[in-house]
Design an enzyme around this catalytic site. Sequence first.
Site, PDB file in Angstrom:
ATOM      1  N   HIS A  97     -13.055   2.178   3.166  1.00 52.93           N
ATOM      2  CA  HIS A  97     -11.614   1.984   3.045  1.00 52.93           C
ATOM      3  C   HIS A  97     -10.936   3.335   2.809  1.00 52.93           C
ATOM      4  O   HIS A  97     -10.344   3.888   3.735  1.00 52.93           O
ATOM      5  CB  HIS A  97     -11.304   0.997   1.910  1.00 52.93           C
ATOM      6  CG  HIS A  97      -9.845   0.719   1.754  1.00 52.93           C
ATOM      7  ND1 HIS A  97      -9.233   0.687   0.519  1.00 52.93           N
ATOM      8  CD2 HIS A  97      -8.879   0.484   2.651  1.00 52.93           C
ATOM      9  CE1 HIS A  97      -7.947   0.431   0.681  1.00 52.93           C
ATOM     10  NE2 HIS A  97      -7.708   0.295   1.972  1.00 52.93           N
ATOM     11  N   HIS A 156     -10.485  -0.493  -4.961  1.00 55.57           N
ATOM     12  CA  HIS A 156      -9.661  -1.621  -4.500  1.00 55.57           C
ATOM     13  C   HIS A 156     -10.468  -2.898  -4.358  1.00 55.57           C
ATOM     14  O   HIS A 156     -10.016  -3.857  -3.749  1.00 55.57           O
ATOM     15  CB  HIS A 156      -8.977  -1.279  -3.173  1.00 55.57           C
ATOM     16  CG  HIS A 156      -8.265   0.037  -3.206  1.00 55.57           C
ATOM     17  ND1 HIS A 156      -8.748   1.146  -2.571  1.00 55.57           N
ATOM     18  CD2 HIS A 156      -7.134   0.414  -3.848  1.00 55.57           C
ATOM     19  CE1 HIS A 156      -7.928   2.177  -2.793  1.00 55.57           C
ATOM     20  NE2 HIS A 156      -6.947   1.754  -3.566  1.00 55.57           N
TER      21      HIS A 156
HETATM   22  S1  FES Z   1     -11.579   2.732  -1.468  1.00 55.55           S
HETATM   23 FE1  FES Z   1     -12.968   1.113  -1.593  1.00 55.55          FE
HETATM   24  S2  FES Z   1     -11.788  -0.629  -1.394  1.00 55.55           S
HETATM   25 FE2  FES Z   1     -10.374   0.971  -1.273  1.00 55.55          FE
END
Ligand code: FES
Length: 134
Positions: free
Chosen positions: A77, A96
């Site tokens: 992500h 997140h």
């Molecule tokens: S950086 Fe891992 S869920 Fe956003």
Amino acid sequence: MFDRRKFIKKSAVWSGYALAAVAIGLPVFSFVGFRKITKKKIAFPPDSQLAPVNFKEGVYLLSHKDEFYALSARCPHLGCTVNFDAVSKTFKCPCHGSAFDLLGKWISGPARKNLQPLPIKKNSNGDIETVLKI
Ligand code: FES
């Protein structure tokens, strides 16, 4: 007729625009387009000394049915380092909340991609090596 004052005034304004474009554009281009990718070798001790889940310098080395495989610990992500949860046997991102199974497959959260598998090989000492692109 050529007006020198207008020309100098316009030149000063356009020079200011050009300077502002360089001041803003250079950091953006250096971050987005010209990042140098470096490769880092990471070696784990021979397989007899390893636990089922091992972590070193951003890489997880895991064993499954007497076979080892490596996963990047970088969350797809936004790049946080995922943690291994021994109870649920999943990887969880602290940033997140994305979750990945033992093979690195995405389960939930905003990442929507799997953890990156990394190639492994044994070196002459019997250590297991992998290469991480940073
Ligand atoms: S950086 Fe891992 S869920 Fe956003």
